[in-house]
Design a protein around this motif. Structure first.
Motif, mmCIF file in Angstrom:
data_model
loop_
_atom_site.group_PDB
_atom_site.id
_atom_site.type_symbol
_atom_site.label_atom_id
_atom_site.label_comp_id
_atom_site.label_asym_id
_atom_site.label_seq_id
_atom_site.Cartn_x
_atom_site.Cartn_y
_atom_site.Cartn_z
ATOM 1 N N UNK A 1 -2.874 26.752 46.988
ATOM 2 C CA UNK A 1 -4.121 26.235 46.434
ATOM 3 C C UNK A 1 -4.181 24.712 46.458
ATOM 4 N N UNK A 2 -3.040 24.079 46.701
ATOM 5 C CA UNK A 2 -3.007 22.631 46.729
ATOM 6 C C UNK A 2 -3.390 22.072 48.092
ATOM 7 N N UNK A 3 -2.978 20.837 48.330
ATOM 8 C CA UNK A 3 -3.396 20.162 49.571
ATOM 9 C C UNK A 3 -2.517 20.472 50.776
ATOM 10 N N UNK A 4 -1.599 21.466 50.643
ATOM 11 C CA UNK A 4 -0.674 21.733 51.741
ATOM 12 C C UNK A 4 -1.400 22.123 53.024
ATOM 13 N N UNK A 5 -2.516 22.849 52.895
ATOM 14 C CA UNK A 5 -3.263 23.245 54.091
ATOM 15 C C UNK A 5 -3.813 22.022 54.819
ATOM 16 N N UNK A 6 -4.311 21.083 54.056
ATOM 17 C CA UNK A 6 -4.824 19.843 54.675
ATOM 18 C C UNK A 6 -3.690 19.057 55.308
ATOM 19 N N UNK A 7 -2.543 18.973 54.598
ATOM 20 C CA UNK A 7 -1.388 18.284 55.162
ATOM 21 C C UNK A 7 -0.956 18.926 56.474
ATOM 22 N N UNK A 8 -1.007 20.247 56.524
ATOM 23 C CA UNK A 8 -0.578 20.952 57.728
ATOM 24 C C UNK A 8 -1.475 20.600 58.921
ATOM 25 N N UNK B 1 7.295 17.869 52.786
ATOM 26 C CA UNK B 1 6.837 17.769 51.398
ATOM 27 C C UNK B 1 7.117 19.057 50.634
ATOM 28 N N UNK B 2 6.854 20.212 51.272
ATOM 29 C CA UNK B 2 7.108 21.500 50.617
ATOM 30 C C UNK B 2 8.593 21.683 50.346
ATOM 31 N N UNK C 1 5.307 28.148 42.451
ATOM 32 C CA UNK C 1 5.423 27.228 43.578
ATOM 33 C C UNK C 1 4.571 27.646 44.772
ATOM 34 N N UNK C 2 4.630 28.903 45.218
ATOM 35 C CA UNK C 2 3.731 29.289 46.332
ATOM 36 C C UNK C 2 2.262 29.098 45.988
ATOM 37 N N UNK C 3 1.892 29.410 44.741
ATOM 38 C CA UNK C 3 0.496 29.241 44.333
ATOM 39 C C UNK C 3 0.097 27.775 44.367
ATOM 40 N N UNK D 1 -1.521 12.371 45.605
ATOM 41 C CA UNK D 1 -1.308 13.812 45.523
ATOM 42 C C UNK D 1 0.176 14.154 45.500
ATOM 43 N N UNK D 2 0.972 13.467 46.311
ATOM 44 C CA UNK D 2 2.422 13.714 46.329
ATOM 45 C C UNK D 2 3.024 13.436 44.958
ATOM 46 N N UNK D 3 2.633 12.310 44.355
ATOM 47 C CA UNK D 3 3.163 11.984 43.028
ATOM 48 C C UNK D 3 2.709 12.997 41.982
ATOM 49 N N UNK D 4 1.451 13.423 42.048
ATOM 50 C CA UNK D 4 0.953 14.403 41.082
ATOM 51 C C UNK D 4 1.672 15.752 41.241
ATOM 52 N N UNK D 5 1.880 16.177 42.479
ATOM 53 C CA UNK D 5 2.589 17.436 42.706
ATOM 54 C C UNK D 5 4.046 17.332 42.278
ATOM 55 N N UNK D 6 4.649 16.177 42.542
ATOM 56 C CA UNK D 6 6.037 15.963 42.093
ATOM 57 C C UNK D 6 6.136 16.067 40.570
#
Length: 333
Positions: free
Chosen positions: A7-14, A24-25, A1-3, A96-101
């Motif tokens: 590496x996912x779009x969380x940085x952009x979301x932030x 989302x996290x 989960x942290x990885x 992206x949200x659906x893919x991560x889900x």
């Protein structure tokens, strides 16, 4: 989960919305832990389709609501360009949200199935080891059955007419031995035979206890051909007499067994009138062994509740036998 998050779009979301990123996290972690807590593999294996459908709808609805979160609009010199880029970004975030889900759910289900498989294999090994130990103990103590029962018949002929009480005790003891020998290698017996075994054991105990111990028996089954694992109640019945019976003071023991539409309920209740220190030291071991055997035989389809209050020891066991002991199945499956 942290990885996945790093590496996912969380940085952009932030960067565009810290609140949305945290939400989302937290949601993705919630999906993982809810899948773990609710034991979804057991629901799938038990074919609980209504619960699974309800959970799926809840997950889909929550994910959809998350994609509707209002993100700040992009600001370009040309307003139409700002609107277009904002829609494009929102579309990418939604995908992206659906893919991560889906990724989190697939991962959590895979891990849960692996853990469930390992757990069941472990329980199966425990049951098989206990069965092997029981068979080994039986083989070590085994005398040729024909010789044993011929000897018992000879002994019975010697006591005929001497004492009706002795004759009754001898017959019940012989029936107990026969049942033990015949079910040693069986996986299932008719519940009527198991009740007969319990009754013989109780009668044999009452012969030595005189009239000080009163046993309340309550047996009722709607189908006496339903299969049950042999001698699965023996430990509880033995403990009730070992710690709750007396030949010098009055006491009561309750033994109840009901079977209704494939659901079995078994209960014992007794006073702890002797060996209390030994009882509290040895009882957890015996109960844990019984619980391990039940978990291997009826995984996810039994409940065992133990109460030790005010000098009374109560055991309540409930087993759903609809998947294991239907009348159209042969005992010894």
């Amino acid at each position: 989960m942290p990885l996945l998050i790093i590496l996912g779009p969380a940085q952009y979301w932030w960067r565009i919305s810290p609140v949305f990123a945290c939400l989302a996290i937290a949601y993705l972690y919630g999906c993982y832990f809810i899948t773990k807590i609710l034991h979804l593999p057991r629901l799938i294996l038990s074919k609980s389709y209504y619960k699974l459908g309800g959970l799926a709808l809840v997950f889909i609805l929550l994910t959809y609501l998350l994609t509707l979160y209002h993100l700040p609009e992009l600001d370009f010199v040309i307003p139409s360009m700002s609107e277009y880029q904002t829609r494009l970004r929102n579309y990418n975030v939604t995908i992206t949200v659906w893919l991560m889900f889906l990724t989190v759910m697939c991962y959590s289900l895979t891990v849960a199935f692996i853990k469930e498989l390992y757990h069941r294999l472990l329980l199966q090994n425990i049951v098989e080891n206990q069965r092997d130990m029981a068979e080994l103990a039986l083989y070590k103590a085994q005398i040729n059955p024909h010789f044993l029962f011929n000897t018992l018949n000879s002994l019975y002929s010697l006591i005929i007419g001497t004492s009706q009480k002795a004759e009754d005790a001898f017959i019940k003891f012989t029936e107990l031995l026969k049942y033990t020998y015949t079910t040693a290698n069986s996986d299932g017996v008719a519940i009527a035979d198991e009740i007969g075994y319990i009754n013989n054991y109780i009668d044999l105990q009452l012969i030595r206890l005189d009239n000080h111990t009163t046993v309340i028996r309550d047996f009722s089954v709607d189908d006496d051909t339903v299969c049950i694992s042999p001698m699965i109640f023996l430990t509880f019945v033995e403990n009730a007499f070992k710690y709750g019976a007396s030949s010098s003071q009055n006491c009561n023991i309750l033994i109840r067994l009901h079977l209704d539409k494939g659901v079995l309920f078994f209960e014992t209740q007794n006073m702890i009138i002797k060996h209390s220190d030994e009882f509290r030291k040895d009882m957890p071991i015996g109960i844990d062994n019984c619980r391990s055997r039940l978990s291997g035989l009826y995984p996810g389809n039994y409940s065992l509740n133990i109460k030790d209050e005010n000098g009374l020891f109560n055991v309540e066991l409930k087993i759903n036998l609809n998947k294991y002991g239907r009348p159209d199945q042969m005992c010894g499956y």
